[in-house]
Design a protein around this motif. Structure first.
Motif, mmCIF file in Angstrom:
data_model
loop_
_atom_site.group_PDB
_atom_site.id
_atom_site.type_symbol
_atom_site.label_atom_id
_atom_site.label_comp_id
_atom_site.label_asym_id
_atom_site.label_seq_id
_atom_site.Cartn_x
_atom_site.Cartn_y
_atom_site.Cartn_z
ATOM 1 N N ILE A 6 1.233 -0.978 -0.161
ATOM 2 C CA ILE A 6 -0.220 0.129 0.448
ATOM 3 C C ILE A 6 0.614 0.929 0.214
ATOM 4 O O ILE A 6 1.406 1.315 0.987
ATOM 5 N N GLY A 7 0.628 2.137 -1.175
ATOM 6 C CA GLY A 7 1.055 3.822 -1.109
ATOM 7 C C GLY A 7 0.431 4.252 -0.507
ATOM 8 O O GLY A 7 -0.759 4.799 -1.493
ATOM 9 N N VAL A 8 0.832 5.726 -0.110
ATOM 10 C CA VAL A 8 -0.241 6.517 0.514
ATOM 11 C C VAL A 8 0.606 8.180 0.155
ATOM 12 O O VAL A 8 1.858 7.825 0.926
ATOM 13 N N ILE A 9 -0.327 8.996 -0.391
ATOM 14 C CA ILE A 9 -0.035 10.153 -0.566
ATOM 15 C C ILE A 9 -0.613 11.173 0.537
ATOM 16 O O ILE A 9 -1.793 10.859 0.163
ATOM 17 N N GLY A 10 0.571 11.547 1.176
ATOM 18 C CA GLY A 10 -0.395 12.223 2.768
ATOM 19 C C GLY A 10 0.051 14.198 1.801
ATOM 20 O O GLY A 10 0.837 14.756 1.026
ATOM 21 N N GLY A 11 -1.286 13.859 1.691
ATOM 22 C CA GLY A 11 -1.437 15.488 1.344
ATOM 23 C C GLY A 11 -1.488 16.735 3.025
ATOM 24 O O GLY A 11 -0.703 16.765 3.217
ATOM 25 N N LEU A 52 4.351 8.479 1.292
ATOM 26 C CA LEU A 52 5.108 10.070 0.597
ATOM 27 C C LEU A 52 4.406 11.423 0.482
ATOM 28 O O LEU A 52 2.943 11.250 0.623
ATOM 29 N N PRO A 53 5.001 11.888 2.135
ATOM 30 C CA PRO A 53 4.555 13.716 2.066
ATOM 31 C C PRO A 53 4.997 14.143 0.362
ATOM 32 O O PRO A 53 5.716 14.490 -0.529
ATOM 33 N N ARG A 54 3.349 14.222 -0.008
ATOM 34 C CA ARG A 54 2.850 15.527 -1.169
ATOM 35 C C ARG A 54 3.633 16.319 -1.523
ATOM 36 O O ARG A 54 4.651 16.612 -2.108
ATOM 37 N N HIS A 55 3.626 17.088 -0.567
ATOM 38 C CA HIS A 55 4.583 18.937 -0.619
ATOM 39 C C HIS A 55 5.314 18.535 0.206
ATOM 40 O O HIS A 55 6.472 19.243 0.244
ATOM 41 N N GLY A 56 6.230 17.143 0.998
ATOM 42 C CA GLY A 56 6.927 17.003 1.102
ATOM 43 C C GLY A 56 7.157 17.695 2.908
ATOM 44 O O GLY A 56 5.980 18.435 3.560
ATOM 45 N N ARG A 57 8.199 17.067 3.603
ATOM 46 C CA ARG A 57 8.154 17.391 4.958
ATOM 47 C C ARG A 57 8.479 18.558 4.766
ATOM 48 O O ARG A 57 9.220 19.304 4.052
ATOM 49 N N GLY A 58 6.966 19.470 5.769
ATOM 50 C CA GLY A 58 7.440 21.123 6.059
ATOM 51 C C GLY A 58 7.023 21.531 5.052
ATOM 52 O O GLY A 58 6.837 22.954 4.591
#
Length: 290
Positions: A6-11, A52-58
């Motif tokens: 499972i891949g999760v792309i976090g917004g 994967l954090p879509r916008h990147g951490r921060g």
């Protein structure tokens, strides 16, 4: 039967997945550039997962600068089979209130400043996105949300705008009244199209933060109000995601809707006319065919 990953792309507001065990942040290089961030890998209930954090951490990437192709390629390269997109959105429907979730099943793509395909000159391909999300995966997200006690709506049309500004009042009214959109966001396109090209099952969970600008009782969208709702939505998103491994299971049969075979008849360029350099870049996305 193969294995599920499972891949999760976090917004917006979802930058980590602390429920994973054996957590490791890994850097993945792709032929399409560097993904938004390193990818968090681990397991949950015996099922491998990647976040994967879509916008990147921060939150360093705007909706227009998110490296969508690199993100999808990186997940496919890691072995992901099923992608769940979690993203903030505005609502055009009174009943889809801030704090509610919507399991999206259709899109209207109004973005214009993004690369939208892995294919092009040297290897032309046309995939169908008539039904851009995977019904099997969407049903699992719906069940997980309900089990977590989240107010969730089954189905909805997501209007993808370029941003980063929010809609004008005239646009908001048009999208709601003339176009029939249900929610609005800035990130699910071209992400869903690229996932289909990469033969990944894709589901979109839109987390409502506001009523855009159409609602007479709520006025214009204010980022301070959005951030306040985002915090609660992020906790709900993690609760939803934590229930998915048990619902999807470790074993995985071929997708009954054909998401994992989307390229079967999509490549039009004759094999002897395909560009070797482009074909090399497609090693993860379309590796079974090239």
């Amino acid at each position: 039967m193969s294995g599920t990953m499972i891949g999760v792309i976090g917004g917006s507001g979802v930058y980590d997945l602390d429920t994973l065990t054996d957590r490791t942040w890994v850097a993945v290089e792709t032929p399409w550039g560097t993904p938004s961030d390193q990818i968090l890998t681990g397991t949950l209930d015996g099922v491998p997962m990647a976040f994967l954090p879509r916008h990147g951490r921060g939150h360093v990437h705007s909706p227009s600068t998110v490296p969508y192709r690199a993100n999808i390629d990186a997940l496919k390269r890691l072995g992901v089979t099923d992608v769940i997109s979690v993203s903030a959105c505005g609502s055009f429907r009174e009943e889809m209130a801030p704090g509610d979730f919507v399991v999206v099943d259709q899109f209207i793509d109004r973005t214009f400043a993004r690369e939208k395909s892995f294919f092009g000159t040297g290897c032309v391909a046309h995939v169908s996105v008539a039904h851009p999300t995977c019904p099997r995966l969407g049903a699992a997200c719906l069940a997980a949300a309900r089990d977590a006690g989240i107010t969730v709506h089954e189905g909805g049309t997501y209007l993808a705008m370029e941003g980063p500004q929010f809609s004008t009042l005239a646009e908001s009214r048009m999208y709601r009244e003339s176009w029939g959109a249900d929610v609005i966001g800035m990130t699910n396109m071209p992400e869903a199209k690229l996932a289909r090209e990469a033969e990944l099952c894709y589901a979109s969970v839109a987390m409502v933060t506001d009523y855009d600008s159409w609602h007479p009782d709520h006025g214009a969208v204010e980022i301070t109000d959005i951030v306040r709702v985002l915090t609660g939505n992020a906790d709900k998103a993690r609760a939803l995601v934590s229930r998915l491994p048990a619902l999807l299971g470790a074993g995985r049969a071929p997708c009954p809707h054909g998401c994992d075979r989307a390229l079967d008849h999509a490549l039009l360029t004759a094999p002897d006319r395909r560009d070797p350099a482009l074909m090399a870049r497609l090693d993860a996305v379309a590796g079974r065919l090239v």
